[in-house]
Design a protein around this motif. Sequence first.
Motif, mmCIF file in Angstrom:
data_model
loop_
_atom_site.group_PDB
_atom_site.id
_atom_site.type_symbol
_atom_site.label_atom_id
_atom_site.label_comp_id
_atom_site.label_asym_id
_atom_site.label_seq_id
_atom_site.Cartn_x
_atom_site.Cartn_y
_atom_site.Cartn_z
ATOM 1 N N THR A 9 0.844 -1.202 0.000
ATOM 2 C CA THR A 9 0.000 0.000 0.000
ATOM 3 C C THR A 9 0.879 1.251 0.000
ATOM 4 O O THR A 9 0.442 2.331 -0.411
ATOM 5 N N SER A 10 2.095 1.104 0.437
ATOM 6 C CA SER A 10 3.054 2.217 0.403
ATOM 7 C C SER A 10 3.177 2.848 -0.985
ATOM 8 O O SER A 10 3.566 4.003 -1.101
ATOM 9 N N THR A 11 2.834 2.093 -2.021
ATOM 10 C CA THR A 11 2.877 2.601 -3.401
ATOM 11 C C THR A 11 2.180 3.965 -3.552
ATOM 12 O O THR A 11 2.666 4.858 -4.239
ATOM 13 N N HIS A 12 1.022 4.075 -2.909
ATOM 14 C CA HIS A 12 0.181 5.261 -3.092
ATOM 15 C C HIS A 12 0.812 6.525 -2.503
ATOM 16 O O HIS A 12 0.347 7.638 -2.769
ATOM 17 N N GLY A 13 1.858 6.335 -1.698
ATOM 18 C CA GLY A 13 2.574 7.476 -1.135
ATOM 19 C C GLY A 13 3.205 8.351 -2.193
ATOM 20 O O GLY A 13 3.528 9.510 -1.946
ATOM 21 N N ALA A 14 3.361 7.823 -3.404
ATOM 22 C CA ALA A 14 3.936 8.593 -4.512
ATOM 23 C C ALA A 14 3.112 9.838 -4.818
ATOM 24 O O ALA A 14 3.609 10.785 -5.414
ATOM 25 N N PHE A 15 1.853 9.833 -4.381
ATOM 26 C CA PHE A 15 0.972 10.975 -4.627
ATOM 27 C C PHE A 15 0.965 11.950 -3.455
ATOM 28 O O PHE A 15 0.189 12.900 -3.437
#
Lengths: 469, 202
Positions: A134-140
């Motif tokens: 879920t850390s992926t979404h931190g890119a935003f």
Amino acid sequence: MSNQSPKTLFDKIWSDHLVRQRDDGTSLLYIDRHLVHEVTSPQAFEGLKIANRSVHRPDATIAVADHNVPTINRQNIEDPQSKIQVETLAQNTKEHGIQYFDLMDQRQGIVHIIGPEQGITQPGMTIVCGDSHTSTHGAFGALAFGIGTSEVEHVLATQTIVQNPAKNMRISVNGELPFGVNSKDLILYIIGQIGTAGGTGHVIEYAGSSVQSLSMEARMTICNMSIEAGARAGLISPDQITFDYIKGRPYAPKDSHWDQAVEYWSSLPSDNDAHYDHEIVINSSEIDPMVTWGTSPEDVIAVNGTVPSPDSAKSENKKKSIERSLDYMGLKPGTKMTDIKLDKIFIGSCTNGRIEDLRKVATIVKDKKIASHVQAMIVPGSGLVKKQAEEEGLDTILKDAGFEWREAGCSMCLGMNPDQLKPGERCASTSNRNFEGRQGRGGRTHLMSPELAAASAIKGNIADIRDFS
Amino acid sequence: MDKFTTLQGIAAPLPIVNIDTDMIIPKQFLKTIKRTGLGVSLFYEMRYDTEGKLIEDFVLNTKPYDNSKILVAGDNFGCGSSREHAPWSLKDFGIRCVISTSFADIFYNNCFQNGILPIVVNAEELDRLMSAAGSQLEFNIDLPNQSIQVGNHSINFDIEDHRKERLLQGLDDIGITLGYKEDISSYESNKKTQKPWLFGDL
Ligand code: SF4
């Protein structure tokens, strides 16, 4: 806001989502978006049922099946257990009025690919999912983290989560990325530097000119693997690149809400004098194309390097762990990485299964053939990524080169579906974990970028993209 | 949730660093829709050979460790996937306490949701406890006093008060949070005005 002391991006999102401090001293944090998949949710829904509780905000929850799904025949899930799990998700979402993208829906795909793709992921949000990447979404610039099933149940029931504040870490990477080096190399390099426990207890904010110059998709690759660095979450400041990516997507704010949202998003970047508990500065010229040699993502080395020796270890424990890894991987110290022969190539996963990744692979393999002894597979991250690639004719290029062109899902990133390595098989993989048995019992995984994996497919060995023509 | 107060018994030594949740419970066992029944599959690939036969010399397959309630493990235990199946399988096997120098965040949280006590000790203590575990000495874990006693050696450990309280009382977290229902509603009505774009249907 009354508090004038300088704040980090993390601090801002945190304080904006703090419902209140519970009496036990923990913080109750409001969750804006909850992503649900088939593997980690059944027990949570069951728990709700037993306690006779309902889903607090079905309208803020979205579900998709990705981990178990077959990538060849969509109509029929052969494994009865996988089938039950997927059907259970369909049933649970129906019962609770939660939006569900089923297997025949083009929007189906890996949960961390479809959130951004649909515009569900937005800056300043809190996002959780029963999945560590879920850390992926931190890119935003969203605070996004993985949770366990009990916490999934907690979020379903209350739309909040119980947390303690994390520490702030900033990793700045400055300068232009050298030829052949991209965001996957950058994050592998960082993990090699700080280790898989390096980020424990922290949220890592990635900053610096190298990071700022990256596309959203490349930024997602970095934040995705924050968990491999042990961090609770990764973050990147939202900017014009972020806003442009979101605009016009199905769930993006519209009309006057768009302007309001952009105004809020623009207030999120860390203040100039904000305090970080830990700071690391990297000059991007230090970074080479990277590849893993062992069974932990920190076991990483430049692709033109050699397999390390246990004797180089600083401690007895580390020495043992290198020995164990080398034994599992079937490698001898001193072997050149580019002399390692491969059996399989896997291109896909929430780390590198997006359209830009597929374009890069296609560019490299165009008018070439994969080595005769390798089997190579491309699994697009979502049905829409697949469709886009087909519209661009990438599938033809890839198939002509000898790649198998599959349906969307997690696939051989973890091999819960039939896509698995056999014992002893060696795979170049664009995924995120090279753990023992991760891609199949006894399977040997070398993590790398899509470019390296593509070049390696052609050579049949691990290949350095810089020597590739 | 099951309460945790004190625990006595021998501890199984597992001196491997970075034990990830894929090692604790491999993917093929994640297909269950239940929380129970995972104990037999704990550490599957270390415990069973490719034919499914017990690997005799793996610690949890040897007596008396096949009845361990405590595990002493190398650094960074529980890293990787967020799967709560990891603590479920440990608990189903009978393990209620894991001791290491560090734990991955999500795993650490998941333990407390399941009445398992993860204890952090320093590297030197870990070495000492690892060899005590190897010598089959009896461990006494005392949560109220935050201590581990082995023979005449005693160590104190840290734990956040709220976590300790929840384990001691076996509290249901959702029940506690639902007590703050009104705070959640008023937060939501505020945000509907401040950030209306967050309240459209998905
Ligand atoms: S692609 Fe791999 S890492 Fe990503 S969600 Fe699926 S299994 Fe997890």
